[in-house]
Each structure stands twice: as structure tokens, then as C-alpha cells.
Design an enzyme around this catalytic site. Structure first.
Site, PDB file in Angstrom:
ATOM      1  N   LEU A 126       0.830  -1.241   0.056  1.00  0.00           N
ATOM      2  CA  LEU A 126       0.051   0.017  -0.223  1.00  0.00           C
ATOM      3  C   LEU A 126       0.964   1.440   0.027  1.00  0.00           C
ATOM      4  O   LEU A 126       0.225   2.368  -0.061  1.00  0.00           O
ATOM      5  CB  LEU A 126      -0.989   0.049   1.272  1.00  0.00           C
ATOM      6  N   ASP A 134       0.247  -5.947   3.297  1.00  0.00           N
ATOM      7  CA  ASP A 134       0.674  -4.771   4.002  1.00  0.00           C
ATOM      8  C   ASP A 134       0.195  -4.956   5.311  1.00  0.00           C
ATOM      9  O   ASP A 134      -0.659  -5.615   5.562  1.00  0.00           O
ATOM     10  CB  ASP A 134       0.091  -3.429   3.145  1.00  0.00           C
ATOM     11  N   ASP A 171       2.391  -8.340   8.927  1.00  0.00           N
ATOM     12  CA  ASP A 171       3.288  -7.367   9.534  1.00  0.00           C
ATOM     13  C   ASP A 171       4.565  -8.241   9.256  1.00  0.00           C
ATOM     14  O   ASP A 171       4.885  -9.282   9.475  1.00  0.00           O
ATOM     15  CB  ASP A 171       3.098  -7.476  10.878  1.00  0.00           C
ATOM     16  N   TYR A 198      18.297   5.149   8.544  1.00  0.00           N
ATOM     17  CA  TYR A 198      17.915   4.605   7.205  1.00  0.00           C
ATOM     18  C   TYR A 198      18.966   3.968   6.250  1.00  0.00           C
ATOM     19  O   TYR A 198      19.046   3.073   5.809  1.00  0.00           O
ATOM     20  CB  TYR A 198      17.000   5.710   6.550  1.00  0.00           C
ATOM     21  N   LYS A 231      20.297   0.231   5.076  1.00  0.00           N
ATOM     22  CA  LYS A 231      20.420   0.202   3.475  1.00  0.00           C
ATOM     23  C   LYS A 231      21.593  -0.309   3.157  1.00  0.00           C
ATOM     24  O   LYS A 231      21.641  -1.496   2.597  1.00  0.00           O
ATOM     25  CB  LYS A 231      20.125   1.323   2.574  1.00  0.00           C
TER      26      LYS A 231
HETATM   27  N1  SER Z   1      13.344   8.786  -0.997  1.00  0.00           N
HETATM   28  C1  SER Z   1      14.131   8.036   0.088  1.00  0.00           C
HETATM   29  C2  SER Z   1      14.205   9.212   1.055  1.00  0.00           C
HETATM   30  O1  SER Z   1      14.397  10.376   0.908  1.00  0.00           O
HETATM   31  C3  SER Z   1      15.556   8.018  -0.443  1.00  0.00           C
HETATM   32  O2  SER Z   1      15.733   6.575  -0.680  1.00  0.00           O
HETATM   33  O3  SER Z   1      14.416   8.759   2.205  1.00  0.00           O
END
Ligand code: SER
Length: 320
Positions: A10, A34, A53, A142, A146
Site C-alpha cells: 500500500l 501490507d 506484518d 535509514y 540500507k
Molecule cells: N526517497 C528516499 C528518502 O528520501 C531515499 O531513498 O528517504
């Protein structure tokens, strides 16, 4: 890819990818999942949908077995800006979800696509035409998830033979579902505000360039990489890809060509600005081009024309 399970269906990418794959692979061959259930969404009502989940590995395995899937596209994740609001949860969700998906793929012999991001780079990476293989020391949670995710996906390929593949997406611009709290979101918001209020103040500062891509090109890249001949892949997790790079001034100038009285200014958010400054100005996508034929159709001008037309046809800007 014959039968595919999508997590985070979603979300910004998932909602469009689900319809594309239902059209291309058949309605019964796409299992959208989702954590949320949005009753009147096309994703939930136009085909197979299961609530899932990604932290719950047993339910994930059950659903994958029930539909006999051979491919998982794992999209559920927190983006950069929301990740900084709750870094511990970002780690838990992004890494927990991925380790579960990798285990399910290993057990059920499924292929896995999961995206990485320009966020996998940091201030010590080369800024311009950032190479495929280079320094990756990101400063956001983040970005940390990654890079760890890229390594983990390569590990599962090398150690267990799980066919893992991924791309480092730039900022994705789209008109169906808004992005969920990223640093590149200004380049989506600007189109909505240009149509609604003829005015936008960018939270990203003048002169800050980032890579971007229009959603149709992003979706095509996902399918092309999943379908690519594995024996030709030297890299796997994850390929640099990009379609354009611009700063706020350049996108606003392009919008002004269509909406001449559009007023553009700045209201810079220091948190997202610092994140943007740690990311590349432009990526080198040549490995993706050479190893699996990555290509794109939309540049800034073509995307802007299409975005404005599509948003207008959704009624954005009419009665605000
Ligand atoms: N679009 C994403 C962000 O701004 C980058 O992977 O977090």
C-alpha cells in the site's frame, strides 16, 4: 517471476507496482500484503490481498506457502526522515523485516528483490557520478539499514544461493500514493502545491542536487532486474540507478513553464537538509546499464508535463 508476493503493497512504490504486475503477470499471480488494510484501495480490492506484518516471520512463511510464491518483492520499510524520528524502530523494522524475508526466501527457494537507496551513501562518498563500488558510510539510520541490507542480501546469495537483487533508488516522484516521510519528498509535494495553491516553500535549500526518477521508470527497473539473466550480473545488492538530478530551483523553473504564476520560495528544514547534503549529487548508473540493460524514459521536462496532467486528472487543484 511467476507468482510474486509484495510486502508494503500500500506504499508509494507498492501501490503502483501491484497494479502493473497484476496486469502483466495475471491477477492470481500477485499477492499484495501490507500491515494496513485500506478497504477501498485498488490494491486491497482488485486482487489477492493479505494483511502482513513483516516482523511476523510465521505469517509471512504461511502466506508465501499458501500461494506457492517463487518471488518476493520486499518494500516495507521506514524512509530517511521518519527513520530519524525513531531510529531504534527504523533499525528494528528495516532489519527485522529483511532478515525474515531472507529466511523465508531461503526456506522456500524464492527470488528476492528489495530496494536500497541513494541513502546508502554518506558525506565521505564521492559526490558527483558516485561510483557503484565506493565508500559507503551513511549518517542516517535509514542509510545504515540500507548498507547493512545490501551486505546481508549479498551474504544470503553467496552463502545460501538465494537469488537476491536490488537497486539503489533515487528520490521517486509519483502521483498515485504519496511517499512516506523521505528527504526527497519535496520534489513530490511541489507538484501538488503548485496545482493547489500556486505556491511552494521548499524544505530543501537552494543548490542542493539529488538524484530522482519518475515512478514508471522505477517500476520498469524492478521488473527488468528481476527478469535479467542472473549469469550476467556481476553486482547484485544493489545497483546505482538514476534518471535525472536537479536542485529545487531547477524543478520549480520547469513547473513555471506550465504554471507561470507559480511562486517558489524556501523554508528549509535543517534535519532533512543535513540528510540531503550527505547524499550524492549524481550517481553513476553504468553497471546497471551494462549488466542488465537499465534504461529510463522520463527526464525532468517529460516527467513534469506528465505529473501535472495526471494530478489534474485526479482533481488536484480543482477546488483545492
Ligand atoms: N526517497 C528516499 C528518502 O528520501 C531515499 O531513498 O528517504
Amino acid at each position: 517471476m511467476k507468482k510474486v508476493l509484495i510486502t508494503g503493497a500500500l506504499g508509494q512504490i507498492g501501490s503502483e507496482l501491484t497494479s502493473k504486475l497484476r496486469n502483466e503477470y495475471g491477477i492470481n499471480n500477485v499477492i499484495a500484503t501490507d500491515i494496513r488494510y485500506i478497504e477501498n484501495s485498488e490494491v486491497a480490492k482488485d486482487g489477492i490481498f493479505e494483511t502482513l506484518d513483516v516482523m511476523d516471520i510465521d505469517s509471512m512463511a504461511l502466506i508465501a506457502k499458501k500461494y506457492n510464491v517463487d518471488t518476493i518483492i520486499h518494500l516495507a520499510s521506514l524512509l530517511s526522515a521518519v527513520g530519524e524520528q525513531n531510529p531504534q524502530f527504523a533499525w528494528k523494522l528495516n532489519m527485522g523485516g529483511l532478515t525474515n524475508v531472507l529466511e523465508v526466501c531461503k526456506e522456500l527457494n524464492c527470488k528476492l528483490f528489495t530496494p536500497s537507496s541513494i541513502a546508502a551513501f554518506g558525506a565521505s562518498s564521492p559526490k558527483d557520478l558516485t561510483p557503484q563500488d565506493t565508500i559507503q558510510r551513511p549518517s542516517t539510520m535509514y542509510g545504515v539499514t540500507k548498507v547493512a541490507g545490501e551486505l546481508l542480501c549479498d551474504y544470503y546469495f553467496n552463502k545460501y544461493g538465494v537469488d537476491t537483487r536490488g537497486v539503489r533508488f533515487p528520490g521517486l516522484i509519483s502521483y498515485v500514493t504519496p511517499p512516506g516521510g523521505g528527504t526527497t519528498d519535496y520534489a513530490v509535494d511541489i507538484y501538488y502545491e503548485a496545482l493547489k495553491n500556486k505556491k511552494y516553500d521548499s524544505f530543501i535549500a537552494k543548490g542542493t542536487k539529488m538524484d530522482m526518477m519518475y515512478m514508471p521508470d522505477a517500476l520498469a527497473a524492478i521488473v527488468d532486474l528481476i527478469e535479467a539473466d542472473g549469469s550476467k550480473l556481476i553486482h547484485r545488492n544493489a545497483f546505482n540507478i538514476t534518471a535525472m538530478n536537479f536542485d529545487p530551483e531547477e524543478i520549480s523553473a520547469e513547473i513555471k513553464k506550465h504554471i507561470p504564476d507559480f511562486e517558489f520560495g524556501y523554508n528549509v528544514d535543517p534535519v532533512r537538509q543535513a540528510i540531503a547534503e550527505s547524499w550524492p549529487n549524481s550517481l553513476d548508473a553504468s553497471c546497471a546499464v551494462n549488466e542488465w540493460g537499465f534504461k529510463f524514459e522520463y527526464d525532468l521536462a517529460k516527467m513534469t508535463k506528465d505529473m501535472l496532467e495526471k494530478l489534474k486528472s485526479k482533481g488536484i487543484g480543482i477546488n483545492n
